[in-house]
Scaffold this motif. Sequence first.
Motif, mmCIF file in Angstrom:
data_model
loop_
_atom_site.group_PDB
_atom_site.id
_atom_site.type_symbol
_atom_site.label_atom_id
_atom_site.label_comp_id
_atom_site.label_asym_id
_atom_site.label_seq_id
_atom_site.Cartn_x
_atom_site.Cartn_y
_atom_site.Cartn_z
ATOM 1 N N GLY A 175 0.507 3.846 -6.838
ATOM 2 C CA GLY A 175 1.530 2.891 -7.277
ATOM 3 C C GLY A 175 1.698 2.896 -8.787
ATOM 4 O O GLY A 175 0.723 2.971 -9.524
ATOM 5 N N ALA B 257 1.272 -6.251 -2.373
ATOM 6 C CA ALA B 257 1.578 -4.825 -2.410
ATOM 7 C C ALA B 257 2.636 -4.567 -1.346
ATOM 8 O O ALA B 257 2.484 -4.989 -0.202
ATOM 9 C CB ALA B 257 0.327 -4.011 -2.119
ATOM 10 N N GLU C 179 3.930 -1.824 0.704
ATOM 11 C CA GLU C 179 3.448 -0.477 1.043
ATOM 12 C C GLU C 179 4.462 0.325 1.845
ATOM 13 O O GLU C 179 4.449 1.555 1.816
ATOM 14 C CB GLU C 179 2.122 -0.581 1.801
ATOM 15 N N ASP C 180 5.312 -0.392 2.571
ATOM 16 C CA ASP C 180 6.335 0.265 3.381
ATOM 17 C C ASP C 180 7.237 -0.843 3.917
ATOM 18 O O ASP C 180 6.925 -2.032 3.749
ATOM 19 C CB ASP C 180 5.666 1.026 4.550
ATOM 20 N N PHE D 220 7.933 3.509 -2.298
ATOM 21 C CA PHE D 220 6.704 2.764 -1.987
ATOM 22 C C PHE D 220 5.530 3.541 -2.553
ATOM 23 O O PHE D 220 5.622 4.775 -2.665
ATOM 24 C CB PHE D 220 6.535 2.638 -0.470
ATOM 25 N N PRO D 221 4.404 2.917 -2.870
ATOM 26 C CA PRO D 221 4.190 1.469 -2.878
ATOM 27 C C PRO D 221 4.495 0.894 -4.260
ATOM 28 O O PRO D 221 4.539 1.619 -5.236
ATOM 29 C CB PRO D 221 2.686 1.375 -2.586
ATOM 30 N N ASP E 231 -6.084 -0.493 -3.928
ATOM 31 C CA ASP E 231 -5.487 -0.238 -2.608
ATOM 32 C C ASP E 231 -4.445 0.875 -2.639
ATOM 33 O O ASP E 231 -4.259 1.583 -1.650
ATOM 34 C CB ASP E 231 -4.807 -1.513 -2.084
ATOM 35 N N CYS E 232 -3.719 0.963 -3.736
ATOM 36 C CA CYS E 232 -2.587 1.903 -3.809
ATOM 37 C C CYS E 232 -2.651 2.667 -5.127
ATOM 38 O O CYS E 232 -1.854 2.430 -6.038
ATOM 39 C CB CYS E 232 -1.255 1.149 -3.751
ATOM 40 N N ARG F 29 0.822 -6.349 1.763
ATOM 41 C CA ARG F 29 -0.564 -6.781 1.631
ATOM 42 C C ARG F 29 -0.585 -7.939 0.635
ATOM 43 O O ARG F 29 -0.298 -7.756 -0.548
ATOM 44 C CB ARG F 29 -1.391 -5.612 1.102
ATOM 45 N N ARG G 13 5.368 -3.461 5.801
ATOM 46 C CA ARG G 13 3.925 -3.447 5.488
ATOM 47 C C ARG G 13 3.656 -4.056 4.132
ATOM 48 O O ARG G 13 3.932 -3.449 3.089
ATOM 49 C CB ARG G 13 3.392 -2.016 5.559
#
Length: 347
Positions: free
Chosen positions: A269, A147, A149-150, A131-132, A265-266, A155, A153
Amino acid sequence: MRVLGIETSCDETAAAVVDSGVDDSRHILAERLFSQIDEHAPYGGVVPEIAARSHLDRLDALVAETMAQAGLGFAELDGIAAAAGPGLIGGLLVGATAAKAMAMASGRPFLAINHLEAHALTARLTHGLDFPYLLLLVSGGHTQLLAVEDVGRYRLYGETEDDALGEAFDKAARLLGLGFPGGPAVEKAAEAGDPARFRLPRPLAGRPGAGFSFSGLKTALRRAFEALPAVDERDTADLAASFQAAAADTLADRTANAVTLFRRDCPAGRVLVAAGGVAANRNLQARLQKVAAIHSLDFIAPPQRLCTDNAAMVAWAGLERLRLGMSDGLDFRPRPRWPLASTTDVA
Ligand code: KG4
Ligand code: ZN
């Protein structure tokens, strides 16, 4: 850790066992899949009642074969997972009830899996991805960019306002007389076609955001088809290729916008993943690969049999949840609607 997974949310009856070792190794120990395509083909689409009955007729034998292939008894499993939504409720009930019964009889935990989460996590089974990552989920029922993320999780950056892309492929195939299921048939017909002959719209392209819309493309294809005096094989191939090119351009445009949001956001990534049945399309894969390269991301699509519906992905999502200490009660009720972005039960 070993988990049995069951998939019955649409028109594939499937069972699989996956395992993971302490060294983070991941294996599919056994997988069996029965496609109901021939049973639904005369109707041009999936008939829910036929699907539910067919799952019921086949699931027990399929699970027994899978366990035999894996050389395991139920006592050697750590959990039993079933796709519990979203999907056709009759099929979901068959799969989830069978899994609950096996879990109860063997004293093993039951895991109710979101089918979309199973698609979303497949690249971790096949590629050991961390991740992510940015996910384009394109199937018969869903088209969305998110996304991952986990575990649990997600998005959401955008989804379709109307038809899912797989649905649009299926409708295009029906219009062109290419049969069911439509995606692979359109891809095959398009191989011999000229993608520039019909100028079809690229819905929402150039607009901000990562949403999709495919109903205008579907209508434009119908108009182009109806404007032809007689439709021969050449026309069919050109229409299929033009449709596929419009789909590819649209996916590329919307995915590029999502990359920008994902970066924000990430920042850690590095990977774009395509999953779901439509992600099996080689032409679309090639296009997404280019988008990823332009933005310095790696591109991953699971092998074809793990892009379309399968039970290994359900078993894997179950394993991921189980090793985080999660499981579900036997009173869990299958959900015909179950948005992935609400699967946020992990902190
Ligand atoms: O993920 P999936 O097996 O089932 C759902 O969860 O919906 O996706 C099935 C969809 C169908 O609409 C099918 O036409 C489409 O994926 N599909 C394809 C291809 N293979 C399957 N679409 C385009 N090109 C393909 N090669
Ligand atoms: Zn699916």
